[in-house]
Every structure is written in structure tokens, then in C-alpha cells.
Scaffold this motif. Structure first.
Motif, PDB file in Angstrom:
ATOM      1  N   THR A  19      50.547  35.390  45.234  1.00  0.00           N
ATOM      2  CA  THR A  19      49.337  36.100  44.883  1.00  0.00           C
ATOM      3  C   THR A  19      48.222  35.470  46.021  1.00  0.00           C
ATOM      4  OG1 THR A  19      48.884  33.764  43.609  1.00  0.00           O
ATOM      5  CG2 THR A  19      49.920  35.741  42.379  1.00  0.00           C
ATOM      6  N   ASP A  20      46.980  35.143  45.523  1.00  0.00           N
ATOM      7  CA  ASP A  20      46.139  34.516  46.584  1.00  0.00           C
ATOM      8  C   ASP A  20      46.821  33.343  47.194  1.00  0.00           C
ATOM      9  OD1 ASP A  20      44.075  33.649  47.982  1.00  0.00           O
ATOM     10  OD2 ASP A  20      42.733  33.612  46.236  1.00  0.00           O
ATOM     11  N   LEU A  44      49.134  40.766  44.023  1.00  0.00           N
ATOM     12  CA  LEU A  44      49.276  41.351  42.713  1.00  0.00           C
ATOM     13  C   LEU A  44      48.056  41.993  42.077  1.00  0.00           C
ATOM     14  CD1 LEU A  44      51.654  39.550  40.417  1.00  0.00           C
ATOM     15  CD2 LEU A  44      49.300  39.533  39.361  1.00  0.00           C
ATOM     16  N   PHE A  45      46.948  41.754  42.499  1.00  0.00           N
ATOM     17  CA  PHE A  45      45.743  42.443  42.023  1.00  0.00           C
ATOM     18  C   PHE A  45      45.952  43.718  42.413  1.00  0.00           C
ATOM     19  CE2 PHE A  45      41.348  43.540  41.597  1.00  0.00           C
ATOM     20  CZ  PHE A  45      41.015  43.424  40.389  1.00  0.00           C
ATOM     21  N   CYS A  90      44.410  39.332  47.144  1.00  0.00           N
ATOM     22  CA  CYS A  90      45.645  39.004  46.156  1.00  0.00           C
ATOM     23  C   CYS A  90      46.405  40.397  45.934  1.00  0.00           C
ATOM     24  CB  CYS A  90      45.205  38.500  44.765  1.00  0.00           C
ATOM     25  SG  CYS A  90      46.595  38.356  43.922  1.00  0.00           S
ATOM     26  N   PRO A 100      40.852  37.965  44.163  1.00  0.00           N
ATOM     27  CA  PRO A 100      41.393  39.185  43.760  1.00  0.00           C
ATOM     28  C   PRO A 100      41.501  40.177  44.954  1.00  0.00           C
ATOM     29  CG  PRO A 100      39.971  38.743  41.887  1.00  0.00           C
ATOM     30  CD  PRO A 100      39.536  37.781  43.083  1.00  0.00           C
ATOM     31  N   CYS A 147      39.199  35.425  37.399  1.00  0.00           N
ATOM     32  CA  CYS A 147      40.031  34.839  38.822  1.00  0.00           C
ATOM     33  C   CYS A 147      39.175  34.185  39.523  1.00  0.00           C
ATOM     34  CB  CYS A 147      40.659  36.069  39.569  1.00  0.00           C
ATOM     35  SG  CYS A 147      41.491  35.299  40.831  1.00  0.00           S
ATOM     36  N   ILE A 189      40.935  32.265  34.772  1.00  0.00           N
ATOM     37  CA  ILE A 189      42.600  33.085  34.258  1.00  0.00           C
ATOM     38  C   ILE A 189      43.346  32.661  35.217  1.00  0.00           C
ATOM     39  CG2 ILE A 189      42.086  35.139  35.411  1.00  0.00           C
ATOM     40  CD1 ILE A 189      43.746  36.620  33.687  1.00  0.00           C
ATOM     41  N   GLY A 190      44.704  32.142  34.938  1.00  0.00           N
ATOM     42  CA  GLY A 190      45.688  31.684  35.852  1.00  0.00           C
ATOM     43  C   GLY A 190      46.480  32.981  36.266  1.00  0.00           C
ATOM     44  N   CYS A 191      47.215  32.657  37.371  1.00  0.00           N
ATOM     45  CA  CYS A 191      48.136  33.876  37.941  1.00  0.00           C
ATOM     46  C   CYS A 191      49.256  34.209  36.890  1.00  0.00           C
ATOM     47  CB  CYS A 191      48.499  33.390  39.498  1.00  0.00           C
ATOM     48  SG  CYS A 191      47.603  33.210  40.611  1.00  0.00           S
ATOM     49  N   VAL A 207      39.932  40.271  35.094  1.00  0.00           N
ATOM     50  CA  VAL A 207      40.452  39.379  36.049  1.00  0.00           C
ATOM     51  C   VAL A 207      39.418  39.183  37.340  1.00  0.00           C
ATOM     52  CG1 VAL A 207      42.411  39.254  37.841  1.00  0.00           C
ATOM     53  CG2 VAL A 207      42.940  39.962  35.530  1.00  0.00           C
ATOM     54  N   ASP A 217      48.127  36.812  34.475  1.00  0.00           N
ATOM     55  CA  ASP A 217      47.811  37.969  35.171  1.00  0.00           C
ATOM     56  C   ASP A 217      49.032  38.769  35.243  1.00  0.00           C
ATOM     57  OD1 ASP A 217      46.712  40.061  36.324  1.00  0.00           O
ATOM     58  OD2 ASP A 217      45.971  39.054  38.056  1.00  0.00           O
TER      59      ASP A 217
HETATM   60  S1  SF4 Z   1      44.737  35.454  38.715  1.00  0.00           S
HETATM   61 FE1  SF4 Z   1      45.577  37.474  39.400  1.00  0.00          FE
HETATM   62  S2  SF4 Z   1      44.079  38.184  40.924  1.00  0.00           S
HETATM   63 FE2  SF4 Z   1      43.678  36.064  40.657  1.00  0.00          FE
HETATM   64  S3  SF4 Z   1      44.923  35.334  42.350  1.00  0.00           S
HETATM   65 FE3  SF4 Z   1      46.047  35.262  40.453  1.00  0.00          FE
HETATM   66  S4  SF4 Z   1      47.333  36.840  40.645  1.00  0.00           S
HETATM   67 FE4  SF4 Z   1      45.718  37.246  41.947  1.00  0.00          FE
END
Ligand code: SF4
Length: 327
Positions: free
Chosen positions: A222-223, A240-241, A238, A235, A260, A265-267, A256, A270
């Protein structure tokens, strides 16, 4: 009015992944309703970079056709065929190679790039240098009107058009100049954040079970700056985003995008939400796949029947080429 003809191919050099699905197959599926489509398994092209190790090629050919069918390609609508079963491609390749100046091939941007990238094999081969001529033969032998391309493949098609013009200049007007069918492909990141690609071993494959997809997504980068749950993330950087944006609903992405950035919110949350949507998207494809895997004879027949149909056209064009060249 007769439909215009589209040609495109894919190398059987590994298992197909989500990037292939979103980048090519979804588009191919739409095109088959509008055009007379010829989609081919480019097994000779796979040899240009992998000539020494062919042990998996038959498996990849079959798995690829299974993926094509599972993704909605229909052999009743499009001609699905295997390049090596239509030897006329090779004959036209030889003939076109006679009039193609060597510097045209040496200046192809991907030629030098790939030579630098691939260090574990001897790439300085005649076949590798000449693959754009083979590509031109693949397209011209069907007198394709259109070739679906992303912006990065435009130089390749331009070279085909140059080869086509040069041939026609010597021997008369045999081939129509193929036009690009520009396609916007969403760029899909792989599990390590780089572009999703077989060569990076970072793919989510269409043949992966839901359990494997889940495992891969849960381990996805992720990030990189977000080390702990309480760190705010970004994001915009990131990978995943980027998948969220394609597969998750807009409301979730908006949520998100705000949460984020303030560690709301945690990864893991997500990833779980992404998986819900991604697995639902892949479910019908995977179910169809399961059925197709149990019908090996049908897969063989589809490849052979498609290749037979393709050969009829290829032989006709080659006869015109012989006539034009006075062979
Ligand atoms: S919450 Fe989602 S967008 Fe933010 S760093 Fe984690 S995976 Fe990436």
C-alpha cells in the motif's frame, strides 16, 4: 455492408491476469459484436523472447483460450486461432522481410528496451529483431482494417503501415493500411506496486482461486510511507487504491480518500472491502473457467476450427501477394 475487420493477438507466455482482462479482453469482447474479429494466439511471438524454453507453451496456449472464453469471447462471433497453425503468416513474413530496411527494425523503441531489460537470455537473435515484420505479416495477411492499440503500441503499428506502404509501392495495391483503434487501458498495479506483469511475478491471475486472490491482496503493497495503523496514508500514491477505483463503488473510494488521510481507516479494512468487490467481479469468470477446464476436447476443436477459418483468408491473401510479386 460487410463488417470491417479487426485483428489482435496475445502471446502465450504465462497465465493471463487481471491486467490482461481489463487491458485487452474486455475490449476484445466488446469489439466482437461490432467488427469481424480475428484474435490469435501469438505462439511464434512468444518464441522471440523465450525460444530456449518451450516446455510450458502448450499449457499456456490452452489456458489462454480457456481464459478468453471465460472472459466472454465467443467463437461464434470472433475467429479464435493459433498463429503456428496458419503457416501463411511465416511465408508473408519472409516476403515482407525482403523489402523491410534493417534500420527500421533497429530503431523500434521496445527493441532496445527489451534487449537491456532481459539479461538472462541471449536476445541478439534474428527472430527478435524481426518480430515487427512478423507482426506486420499477422495483420496484413487478414487485410485488417483496424488494430486495437494503446498509446505505447502506436509505433509498432506505424511500422506495419510503413512496411505495408513500401510493399504496395513495389508491387501494387495489395494491402489496406491498417488503422489504430485507440483504446484507453486502465493501468493496473501488481501486488508489489509496479505495473501488473507476468515478468514481475506480481499478478492476480484469472486462474487463481478466491483463496489465492485473497492471500495476494492481503499481502499487497500500500502507501509505503504508512508503516503503522495510526499513520495517516496517501491514497494518491497507494497502488491498492488504484484497484479500489476500478472495482469498489465510488462511495467507498470517497470514504477511503478522506479517512485514509487522517488514519481513520486501516489498510486491512480497505483490502477486505476491495476483495468483496473484486471477487464478485471475478466470480462468473472463474465459474465459467471451471466448466471449461473439464472440456479439453472442446478447447482443441475451437482452436482448430478457428485456425481453419483463418487459413482460408490467409491463403487467399497470399495468392494475391504471389500474383502481385509475380512468383
Ligand atoms: S487505507 Fe487504503 S488507500 Fe490508504 S494506504 Fe491503506 S490501502 Fe492505501
Amino acid at each position: 455492408m460487410a463488417k470491417q475487420r479487426v485483428l489482435s493477438g496475445m502471446q502465450p507466455s504465462g497465465l493471463l491476469h487481471l491486467g490482461n482482462l481489463m487491458g485487452a479482453l474486455d475490449n476484445w469482447r466488446k469489439l466482437q459484436d461490432k467488427y469481424e474479429c480475428y484474435y490469435f494466439i501469438a505462439d511464434w511471438h512468444a518464441l522471440t523472447t523465450n525460444y530456449a524454453d518451450t516446455k510450458n507453451i502448450r499449457t499456456y496456449v490452452r489456458e489462454m483460450v480457456i481464459d478468453w472464453l471465460a472472459a466472454g469471447l465467443d467463437p461464434e462471433k470472433a475467429v479464435l486461432f493459433q498463429q503456428s497453425l496458419v503457416p501463411e503468416h511465416a511465408v508473408l513474413h519472409v516476403l515482407l522481410s525482403m523489402s523491410t530496411p534493417l534500420p527500421w527494425l533497429e530503431r523500434v523503441p521496445t527493441y532496445k528496451e527489451k534487449m537491456d531489460q532481459i539479461q538472462d537470455r541471449e536476445m541478439n537473435t534474428y527472430g527478435f529483431l524481426g518480430y515487427p515484420v512478423l507482426q506486420a505479416a499477422d495483420i496484413l495477411i487478414y487485410k485488417a482494417n483496424f488494430v486495437p492499440v494503446g498509446i505505447d503500441q502506436l509505433p509498432h503499428l506505424e511500422l506495419t503501415r510503413e512496411i505495408c506502404r513500401r510493399f504496395d509501392q513495389f508491387y501494387g495495391n495489395v494491402f489496406p493500411e491498417p488503422q489504430p483503434l485507440m483504446t484507453e487501458y486502465p493501468k493496473l498495479p501488481g501486488t508489489d506496486g509496479r505495473k501488473m506483469s507476468k515478468s514481475y511475478n506480481n499478478t492476480l491471475n484469472l486462474s487463481d482461486t478466491p483463496e489465492i486472490i485473497t492471500k495476494k491482496v492481503m499481502a499487497m503493497i500500500t502507501d509505503p510511507a504508512r508503516v503503522r495503523r495510526q499513520d495517516p496514508g496517501n491514497p494518491d500514491v497507494c497502488p491498492l487504491f488504484s484497484l479500489d477505483r476500478i472495482f469498489a463503488p465510488k462511495e467507498w473510494c470517497d470514504h477511503v480518500n478522506v479517512e485514509c488521510r487522517r488514519a481513520g481507516i486501516g489498510c486491512v479494512d480497505d483490502k477486505k472491502e476491495l476483495l468483496k468487490h473484486l471477487l464478485a467481479y471475478l466470480k462468473p469468470i472463474q465459474e465459467k473457467r471451471k466448466e471449461l477446464v473439464n472440456q479439453p476436447q472442446m478447447i482443441t476443436e475451437i482452436i482448430h476450427e478457428g485456425s481453419r477459418k483463418a487459413r482460408v483468408i490467409a491463403q487467399k491473401t497470399l495468392a494475391e501477394v504471389y500474383e502481385a510479386m509475380k512468383l
